[in-house]
Design an enzyme around this catalytic site. Sequence first.
Site, PDB file in Angstrom:
ATOM      1  N   LYS A 242       0.838  -1.194   0.000  1.00 41.44           N
ATOM      2  CA  LYS A 242       0.000   0.000   0.000  1.00 41.44           C
ATOM      3  C   LYS A 242       0.878   1.252   0.000  1.00 41.44           C
ATOM      4  CE  LYS A 242      -3.610  -2.023   3.020  1.00 41.44           C
ATOM      5  NZ  LYS A 242      -4.819  -1.894   2.188  1.00 41.44           N
ATOM      6  N   ASP A 253      -7.334  -3.028  10.819  1.00 40.25           N
ATOM      7  CA  ASP A 253      -7.721  -4.116   9.926  1.00 40.25           C
ATOM      8  C   ASP A 253      -8.096  -5.382  10.682  1.00 40.25           C
ATOM      9  OD1 ASP A 253      -8.359  -4.610   7.304  1.00 40.25           O
ATOM     10  OD2 ASP A 253      -6.443  -5.530   6.819  1.00 40.25           O
ATOM     11  N   ASP A 312      -2.827  -7.768  -1.326  1.00 38.66           N
ATOM     12  CA  ASP A 312      -3.538  -6.847  -0.447  1.00 38.66           C
ATOM     13  C   ASP A 312      -4.999  -7.252  -0.270  1.00 38.66           C
ATOM     14  OD1 ASP A 312      -3.836  -4.676   1.223  1.00 38.66           O
ATOM     15  OD2 ASP A 312      -4.170  -3.232  -0.391  1.00 38.66           O
ATOM     16  N   GLU A 314      -5.956  -9.924   1.263  1.00 35.74           N
ATOM     17  CA  GLU A 314      -5.597 -11.069   2.113  1.00 35.74           C
ATOM     18  C   GLU A 314      -6.674 -11.446   3.108  1.00 35.74           C
ATOM     19  OE1 GLU A 314      -5.668  -8.076   4.920  1.00 35.74           O
ATOM     20  OE2 GLU A 314      -4.870  -7.957   2.890  1.00 35.74           O
ATOM     21  N   ARG A 316      -9.868 -11.936   2.829  1.00 35.74           N
ATOM     22  CA  ARG A 316     -10.764 -13.007   2.382  1.00 35.74           C
ATOM     23  C   ARG A 316     -10.053 -14.365   2.355  1.00 35.74           C
ATOM     24  NH1 ARG A 316     -11.896  -9.799  -3.000  1.00 35.74           N
ATOM     25  NH2 ARG A 316     -11.315  -8.191  -1.492  1.00 35.74           N
TER      26      ARG A 316
END
Length: 462
Positions: A242, A253, A312, A314, A316
């Site tokens: 990112k 997150d 990015d 990740e 799921r």
Amino acid sequence: MTPAFAEPNAPSRPLHVVGADALDSFRESLPEAMRNWLAATGFEGALGDLRLIPAEDGTVGEAVVGFGTARTRRRTRFGIAKVAASLPAGAWHLEGSLGVAEKTEIALGWLLAQYRFDYYRPGAKVPQPALLKCPEGCDAALLTAMAEGEFLTRDLINTPAADLGPAELEATLCDLADRFVADVTVIRGEDLLARNFPMIHAVGRASPRAPRLLDMRWGEKGPLVTLVGKGVCFDTGGLNIKPSSGMSLMKKDMGGAATVMGLALMVMRLNLPLRLRVLIPAVENVISGNALKPKDILTSRKGLTVEVNDTDAEGRLVLADALAYATEEASDLVISMATLTGAARVAVGPDLAPYYSDDARMVTALEGGAQAGFDPVWRMPFHDAYESVIEPGIADLDNAPGFGFAGSVTAALFLRRFVDNPRYMHFDIYGHTPSDAPARPKGGVGQGARALLLALPAMLGL
């Protein structure tokens, strides 16, 4: 920090709650001096507008706060809560023509407004709070449990990643289990591969803080509710790194994990007649020589292969293994919560919790719980026509299709492939309040937990 009401028998001062449409009749009921005071100070009943009324001895004897109009109340949840910081310390009680729902919103907002995150400011001055007596007709135990669970969620989201990695998330869950006599098992590091959790391992293996799957169980009787929360304690984006602007909030997150832990606290505090299971894949998505690479193909716990087109995406991946594990056991409800996609924020903004479900009974119950718990949600579609978008051809599934549209929908469809249970609900939450709001200071926030708590009896037929 524990939210609290004033003791029921404590001496208290009245807080008059007056809507703009009832202002004339309220004025007529007042002594002349108080009526003149309100007129002189320009009080018009605007939502949250506060006036302190002096007693004969010069102290504050009572207070009046505006309740606004129906329109302003719809636009501002917990609008009365902001006056709690302006009232003198001590006990207060509500006065006014209020329904139970209105009193409940005020009481819950008052509790939520007690939250402080001062762990990194040990010298910060903490004011003595103005405590509200729980209004008649409101459930003090329920409201206190809601606020306590929310405080846990906020604390977890607000804590920097340096102090909250997978091990610290594990320790917090273990502390919660100790408080409520629950059991926790943990699968860590290379044992994830040995126990067939390849995608949790793949996402977290680059970090020196070992990835793990946390599994808490509580209760011995009743239907089984399984909560699965995304526990990505920090997300750099992996090799698809990112930009700095995209990383600035990535300590949040693990907001899905924080929210299911807050909900679990509420359920256990209220001793609901059900069995509860909480699954949290706890990882850091960082970079080293063994990091997951774009175009890698992983074989999931369920046996489905996944092409990793973006490291990015990740969340799921780790949720997929946890959801597959969850549905190897028969559950009456399976619910996942995750800070999963930016697309959800673009669609509904930070104040609504988007959710997915194909079960009409669950949807009806949740919408009722959202209204009663002042916890807004918005239904999104498991749109079957987009299923082909997540099928790359080289593998069974694509974790980041280049479709360019409906990113939250395609992520939800991806997760649904790993759930063998029709009674499944997925939340794609934000977990953060971008600016101060009544009862919701800037920072971490729970979304959907109160709605679910109030919906569970109807969902389960309790």
